[in-house]
Write a protein that holds these residues in place. Structure first.
Motif, mmCIF file in Angstrom:
data_model
loop_
_atom_site.group_PDB
_atom_site.id
_atom_site.type_symbol
_atom_site.label_atom_id
_atom_site.label_comp_id
_atom_site.label_asym_id
_atom_site.label_seq_id
_atom_site.Cartn_x
_atom_site.Cartn_y
_atom_site.Cartn_z
ATOM 1 N N ASP A 28 0.807 -1.341 -0.006
ATOM 2 C CA ASP A 28 0.239 0.187 0.211
ATOM 3 C C ASP A 28 0.878 1.148 -0.083
ATOM 4 O O ASP A 28 1.804 1.205 0.752
ATOM 5 C CB ASP A 28 -0.755 -0.110 1.259
ATOM 6 C CG ASP A 28 -1.948 0.978 1.272
ATOM 7 O OD1 ASP A 28 -2.234 1.519 0.099
ATOM 8 O OD2 ASP A 28 -2.361 1.608 2.260
ATOM 9 N N PHE A 38 -8.035 6.912 -6.118
ATOM 10 C CA PHE A 38 -8.156 5.493 -5.479
ATOM 11 C C PHE A 38 -9.461 5.296 -5.122
ATOM 12 O O PHE A 38 -10.029 4.153 -5.389
ATOM 13 C CB PHE A 38 -6.758 5.452 -4.566
ATOM 14 C CG PHE A 38 -6.753 4.227 -3.970
ATOM 15 C CD1 PHE A 38 -7.217 2.886 -4.642
ATOM 16 C CD2 PHE A 38 -6.952 3.874 -2.673
ATOM 17 C CE1 PHE A 38 -7.177 1.484 -4.041
ATOM 18 C CE2 PHE A 38 -6.951 2.722 -1.829
ATOM 19 C CZ PHE A 38 -7.141 1.559 -2.606
ATOM 20 N N GLU A 39 -9.962 6.298 -4.306
ATOM 21 C CA GLU A 39 -11.420 6.209 -3.697
ATOM 22 C C GLU A 39 -12.537 6.406 -4.872
ATOM 23 O O GLU A 39 -13.451 5.374 -4.584
ATOM 24 C CB GLU A 39 -11.498 7.576 -2.949
ATOM 25 C CG GLU A 39 -10.715 7.694 -1.604
ATOM 26 C CD GLU A 39 -10.880 6.443 -0.526
ATOM 27 O OE1 GLU A 39 -12.024 6.033 -0.610
ATOM 28 O OE2 GLU A 39 -10.039 6.017 0.115
ATOM 29 N N TRP A 41 -11.870 4.830 -7.754
ATOM 30 C CA TRP A 41 -11.726 3.467 -8.259
ATOM 31 C C TRP A 41 -12.514 2.460 -7.247
ATOM 32 O O TRP A 41 -13.208 1.453 -7.665
ATOM 33 C CB TRP A 41 -10.360 2.951 -8.577
ATOM 34 C CG TRP A 41 -9.982 1.600 -8.717
ATOM 35 C CD1 TRP A 41 -10.403 1.104 -10.217
ATOM 36 C CD2 TRP A 41 -9.866 0.608 -8.262
ATOM 37 N NE1 TRP A 41 -10.133 -0.250 -10.045
ATOM 38 C CE2 TRP A 41 -9.779 -0.665 -8.982
ATOM 39 C CE3 TRP A 41 -9.563 0.363 -6.667
ATOM 40 C CZ2 TRP A 41 -9.607 -1.971 -8.462
ATOM 41 C CZ3 TRP A 41 -9.347 -0.947 -6.280
ATOM 42 C CH2 TRP A 41 -9.087 -1.946 -7.232
ATOM 43 N N LEU A 42 -12.195 2.758 -5.921
ATOM 44 C CA LEU A 42 -12.886 1.809 -4.798
ATOM 45 C C LEU A 42 -14.594 1.689 -4.941
ATOM 46 O O LEU A 42 -15.251 0.633 -4.654
ATOM 47 C CB LEU A 42 -12.498 2.074 -3.565
ATOM 48 C CG LEU A 42 -11.086 1.680 -3.200
ATOM 49 C CD1 LEU A 42 -10.599 2.239 -1.841
ATOM 50 C CD2 LEU A 42 -10.813 0.125 -3.085
ATOM 51 N N ARG A 43 -15.047 2.890 -5.263
ATOM 52 C CA ARG A 43 -16.371 3.107 -5.387
ATOM 53 C C ARG A 43 -16.893 2.542 -6.655
ATOM 54 O O ARG A 43 -18.192 2.720 -6.762
ATOM 55 C CB ARG A 43 -16.791 4.499 -5.231
ATOM 56 C CG ARG A 43 -16.626 5.042 -3.692
ATOM 57 C CD ARG A 43 -17.222 6.449 -3.639
ATOM 58 N NE ARG A 43 -16.912 7.417 -4.458
ATOM 59 C CZ ARG A 43 -15.525 8.280 -4.259
ATOM 60 N NH1 ARG A 43 -15.016 8.246 -3.274
ATOM 61 N NH2 ARG A 43 -15.565 9.229 -5.455
ATOM 62 N N THR A 80 -4.029 -6.415 -1.979
ATOM 63 C CA THR A 80 -4.617 -5.506 -1.332
ATOM 64 C C THR A 80 -5.429 -4.617 -2.227
ATOM 65 O O THR A 80 -4.925 -5.001 -3.492
ATOM 66 C CB THR A 80 -3.584 -4.576 -0.520
ATOM 67 O OG1 THR A 80 -2.868 -4.046 -1.603
ATOM 68 C CG2 THR A 80 -2.804 -5.206 0.462
ATOM 69 N N PRO A 81 -6.373 -4.059 -1.768
ATOM 70 C CA PRO A 81 -7.090 -3.070 -2.763
ATOM 71 C C PRO A 81 -6.099 -2.187 -3.649
ATOM 72 O O PRO A 81 -6.331 -1.981 -5.083
ATOM 73 C CB PRO A 81 -8.377 -2.403 -2.006
ATOM 74 C CG PRO A 81 -8.515 -3.249 -0.748
ATOM 75 C CD PRO A 81 -7.010 -3.951 -0.601
ATOM 76 N N TYR A 82 -5.257 -1.766 -2.789
ATOM 77 C CA TYR A 82 -4.425 -0.868 -3.597
ATOM 78 C C TYR A 82 -3.516 -1.397 -4.696
ATOM 79 O O TYR A 82 -3.304 -0.894 -5.721
ATOM 80 C CB TYR A 82 -3.381 -0.224 -2.716
ATOM 81 C CG TYR A 82 -2.321 0.605 -3.210
ATOM 82 C CD1 TYR A 82 -2.844 2.248 -3.115
ATOM 83 C CD2 TYR A 82 -1.344 0.516 -3.922
ATOM 84 C CE1 TYR A 82 -1.827 3.030 -4.153
ATOM 85 C CE2 TYR A 82 -0.177 1.431 -4.693
ATOM 86 C CZ TYR A 82 -0.711 2.601 -4.600
ATOM 87 O OH TYR A 82 -0.037 3.740 -5.238
ATOM 88 N N GLN A 84 -4.434 -4.195 -6.293
ATOM 89 C CA GLN A 84 -5.386 -4.415 -7.425
ATOM 90 C C GLN A 84 -5.410 -3.095 -8.287
ATOM 91 O O GLN A 84 -5.355 -3.382 -9.630
ATOM 92 C CB GLN A 84 -6.664 -4.502 -6.850
ATOM 93 C CG GLN A 84 -6.834 -6.184 -6.252
ATOM 94 C CD GLN A 84 -8.141 -6.165 -5.382
ATOM 95 O OE1 GLN A 84 -9.238 -5.421 -5.836
ATOM 96 N NE2 GLN A 84 -7.984 -7.349 -4.452
ATOM 97 N N TRP A 85 -5.681 -2.241 -7.847
ATOM 98 C CA TRP A 85 -5.699 -0.911 -8.584
ATOM 99 C C TRP A 85 -4.402 -0.622 -9.297
ATOM 100 O O TRP A 85 -4.489 -0.098 -10.311
ATOM 101 C CB TRP A 85 -5.877 0.447 -7.658
ATOM 102 C CG TRP A 85 -6.197 1.537 -8.236
ATOM 103 C CD1 TRP A 85 -7.242 2.080 -9.069
ATOM 104 C CD2 TRP A 85 -5.368 2.737 -7.886
ATOM 105 N NE1 TRP A 85 -6.988 3.353 -9.547
ATOM 106 C CE2 TRP A 85 -5.978 3.820 -8.642
ATOM 107 C CE3 TRP A 85 -4.425 3.176 -6.813
ATOM 108 C CZ2 TRP A 85 -5.469 5.056 -8.716
ATOM 109 C CZ3 TRP A 85 -3.993 4.450 -6.865
ATOM 110 C CH2 TRP A 85 -4.646 5.568 -7.919
#
Length: 174
Positions: A28, A38-39, A41-43, A80-82, A84-85
């Motif tokens: 991360d 990033f936020e 993308w998460l949404r 982690t989500p990060y 993945q992005w």
């Protein structure tokens, strides 16, 4: 320890001659410029990647002038989500000329140790290191410049070993 800013570190891309290499060891990165995208993308919202343009232009200038920019990203699986992005955005880095490889952490040889307290680093022309330092929340504090031959030599050796076992971005399927 004296640290230089990210902008000062980026100036090193104007003066190196052949190869810049980045070792990434974190799952991360809390980079302020990336917080909003990033936020989004998460949404699942559309992402504005314009914040990357200065970096991508810098990479195009370097690689367009015949220089090489490489990275090895050592990552934990599952990601982690990060990460993945980051895997998705790596296409932009590759289009700008960066050559990026991935190495799942569980495939790192057990005997391998990482110098510089396990911090990320940029290696320029096998002569200079810019070692990243982060605060407890993962925010970049700056980079420490190291030119000691023994330390640089150890990082060159590690770079070569990792590059040979890491998976090219186009072939890495998380």
């Amino acid at each position: 320890m004296e640290l230089i800013s990210s902008a000062e570190r980026n100036q090193l891309f104007e003066s190196y001659e052949r190869v810049a290499f980045h070792l990434e060891l974190r799952d991360d990165y809390s980079v302020p410029d990336e917080d909003g995208p990033f936020e989004s993308w998460l949404r699942g919202d559309p992402v504005d990647y314009s914040y990357l343009e200065p970096w991508l232009e810098l990479m195009k200038q370097a690689t367009g002038g015949g220089k090489t920019v490489r990275r090895v990203r050592i990552v934990t699986e599952p990601h982690t989500p990060y990460i993945q992005w980051e895997h998705i955005t790596t296409t932009l880095n590759a289009e700008a000329g960066e050559d990026i490889r991935w190495l799942p952490r569980h495939l790192v040889p057990e005997s391998m140790t990482f110098p510089l307290d396990g911090n990320d680093w940029w290696l320029f022309d096998e002569r200079l290191l810019a070692v990243g330092h982060f605060d407890s929340e993962g925010r970049v504090l700056g980079s420490e410049i190291i030119e000691r031959p023994g330390v640089v030599g150890e990082c060159v050796r590690l770079r070569d070993m990792l590059w040979n076992i890491a998976i090219p971005h186009a072939e890495y399927k998380p």
